[in-house]
Scaffold this motif. Structure first.
Motif, PDB file in Angstrom:
ATOM      1  N   LEU A  78       0.772  -1.311   0.054  1.00 49.54           N
ATOM      2  CA  LEU A  78      -0.185   0.053  -0.041  1.00 49.54           C
ATOM      3  C   LEU A  78       0.862   1.395   0.065  1.00 49.54           C
ATOM      4  O   LEU A  78       1.545   0.991   0.988  1.00 49.54           O
ATOM      5  CB  LEU A  78      -0.692  -0.028   0.348  1.00 49.54           C
ATOM      6  CG  LEU A  78      -1.624  -0.755   1.067  1.00 49.54           C
ATOM      7  CD1 LEU A  78      -3.161  -0.517   2.654  1.00 49.54           C
ATOM      8  CD2 LEU A  78      -2.634  -1.442  -0.087  1.00 49.54           C
ATOM      9  N   VAL A  79       0.509   1.952  -1.274  1.00 50.64           N
ATOM     10  CA  VAL A  79       1.309   3.328  -1.596  1.00 50.64           C
ATOM     11  C   VAL A  79      -0.109   4.934  -0.913  1.00 50.64           C
ATOM     12  O   VAL A  79      -1.015   4.041  -1.178  1.00 50.64           O
ATOM     13  CB  VAL A  79       2.349   3.239  -2.018  1.00 50.64           C
ATOM     14  CG1 VAL A  79       3.583   2.445  -2.313  1.00 50.64           C
ATOM     15  CG2 VAL A  79       1.169   3.020  -3.626  1.00 50.64           C
ATOM     16  N   VAL A  80       0.719   5.608  -0.294  1.00 53.93           N
ATOM     17  CA  VAL A  80       0.299   6.669  -0.683  1.00 53.93           C
ATOM     18  C   VAL A  80       0.385   7.746  -1.882  1.00 53.93           C
ATOM     19  O   VAL A  80       1.398   8.775  -2.406  1.00 53.93           O
ATOM     20  CB  VAL A  80       1.192   7.570   0.919  1.00 53.93           C
ATOM     21  CG1 VAL A  80      -0.456   9.000   0.639  1.00 53.93           C
ATOM     22  CG2 VAL A  80       0.373   7.032   1.832  1.00 53.93           C
ATOM     23  N   LEU A  81      -0.648   7.625  -2.610  1.00 51.95           N
ATOM     24  CA  LEU A  81      -0.862   8.362  -3.464  1.00 51.95           C
ATOM     25  C   LEU A  81      -2.327   8.483  -4.561  1.00 51.95           C
ATOM     26  O   LEU A  81      -3.066   7.865  -4.264  1.00 51.95           O
ATOM     27  CB  LEU A  81      -0.045   7.560  -4.962  1.00 51.95           C
ATOM     28  CG  LEU A  81       0.679   8.162  -6.013  1.00 51.95           C
ATOM     29  CD1 LEU A  81       2.243   9.235  -6.411  1.00 51.95           C
ATOM     30  CD2 LEU A  81       0.346   7.492  -7.189  1.00 51.95           C
ATOM     31  N   HIS A  82      -2.362   9.719  -5.149  1.00 48.45           N
ATOM     32  CA  HIS A  82      -4.194  10.619  -5.555  1.00 48.45           C
ATOM     33  C   HIS A  82      -4.139   9.518  -6.561  1.00 48.45           C
ATOM     34  O   HIS A  82      -5.618   8.787  -6.446  1.00 48.45           O
ATOM     35  CB  HIS A  82      -4.004  12.267  -5.216  1.00 48.45           C
ATOM     36  CG  HIS A  82      -4.997  12.569  -6.113  1.00 48.45           C
ATOM     37  ND1 HIS A  82      -6.190  12.045  -7.446  1.00 48.45           N
ATOM     38  CD2 HIS A  82      -6.437  12.313  -5.319  1.00 48.45           C
ATOM     39  CE1 HIS A  82      -6.811  12.535  -7.134  1.00 48.45           C
ATOM     40  NE2 HIS A  82      -7.149  12.666  -6.048  1.00 48.45           N
ATOM     41  N   ASP A  83      -3.531  10.107  -7.454  1.00 49.67           N
ATOM     42  CA  ASP A  83      -4.043   9.237  -8.968  1.00 49.67           C
ATOM     43  C   ASP A  83      -3.385   7.851  -8.947  1.00 49.67           C
ATOM     44  O   ASP A  83      -2.790   7.389  -8.355  1.00 49.67           O
ATOM     45  CB  ASP A  83      -3.620  10.184 -10.151  1.00 49.67           C
ATOM     46  CG  ASP A  83      -3.648  11.584 -10.021  1.00 49.67           C
ATOM     47  OD1 ASP A  83      -3.993  12.028  -9.499  1.00 49.67           O
ATOM     48  OD2 ASP A  83      -2.215  12.250 -10.617  1.00 49.67           O
TER      49      ASP A  83
END
Length: 297
Positions: A78-83
């Motif tokens: 799990l990574v933190v990114l909007h797109d």
């Protein structure tokens, strides 16, 4: 359906007319302290969004709540990114030129860790990385902040709700101290919000959108918040949402997004919203201090 929701359903439906006409302001759940101000993707007007630097900037500004977006890599991190694509906020085109359209789900965590997620914003942030959810949680915890976590594009990542909750548990975010006021999990997908509620009923949840008044009784069974775009709000709608009791026994809340100017912030604060999500949390905080907010007319 919750008992209180049953009692107010008729009133809420009749309140639809109020959406198109003036009404008196309502008292927000923040009890006179002004709406909660949430730093959208961190303080993203001042640092690259969804990076640790954006969390640090929010902390520097004295902002207690930050918002982030969670997606999943090809190998299950799990990574933190909007797109859902890495193109806009990293140098993925240069590092992996033959991998268009550069979707998050098509890259491993190790590949994403190589990318520069700061240079697009400014030279001062060159070398910033896309954080994992664990890294982001640790930075928020370091600053004693609170987290509004959005599960992004859940239709692309089956089972991401359970996985997100597992990471939160592993990092200590599902204990009583965090659950009692430091964590909200939200999504644009009602099914995703419902899944979080069913998997871990103690977690406070939010639905991103503006459901019709007739649907609010159903939403009140699994979400504590209705979080609409500010352009869809009115005094009547906020009042109708707050008349319902959410799954944790309190009035449902309204956190609105994305408000970056003082005039709009004062307007939605006068509507009685409980929270405002913003890229410019310092500007909005100053605008919605109780003395600065006029009554709605």
């Amino acid at each position: 359906m919750h008992a209180r929701a049953v009692a107010v359903t008729t009133t809420a439906l009749l309140g639809a007319a109020a959406l198109l006409s003036p009404a008196a302001p309502v008292q927000a759940a923040h009890s006179g302290a002004g709406p909660t101000v949430v730093a959208h993707r961190g303080a993203s007007a001042y640092a690259p969004e969804n990076t640790l630097a954006a969390v640090d900037k929010a902390a520097e500004l004295g902002i207690r709540w930050v918002e982030n977006d969670v997606q999943r890599t090809r190998d299950g991190e799990l990574v933190v990114l909007h797109d859902d694509s890495l193109k806009r906020t990293t140098d993925v085109e240069e590092v992996f030129p033959g991998r268009a359209p550069w979707k998050v789900k098509d890259f491993t965590a190790a590949e994403i860790a190589r990318l520069d997620a700061g240079s697009w914003f400014g030279d001062a942030y060159a070398g910033a990385r896309v954080p994992t959810l664990e890294q982001f949680l640790n930075r928020v915890e370091h600053h004693h902040q609170k987290l509004l976590l959005e599960i992004k594009n859940p239709q692309l990542y089956p089972g991401i709700e359970r996985q997100t909750l597992k990471v939160l548990a592993n990092e200590g975010w599902l204990d009583r101290r965090h659950l009692s006021g430091r964590l909200i999990v939200q999504s644009f997908s009602a099914d995703s919000v419902r899944a979080v509620h069913e998997l871990k009923p103690a977690v406070k949840t939010g639905f991103l959108g503006t459901p019709p008044l007739s649907a609010l009784p159903a939403y009140a069974a699994f979400t504590d918040q209705i979080n609409p775009h500010h352009g869809s709000l009115s005094v009547g709608y906020v009042s109708a949402v707050q008349a319902f009791t959410g799954p944790h026994g309190g009035p449902m809340e309204v956190f609105t997004w994305t408000v970056d100017d003082a005039d709009t912030a004062r307007q939605v604060a006068a509507y009685g919203v409980d929270g405002i999500i913003t890229n410019r949390p310092d500007v909005i905080r100053d605008a919605v201090r109780p003395a600065a907010v006029p009554a709605a007319r």
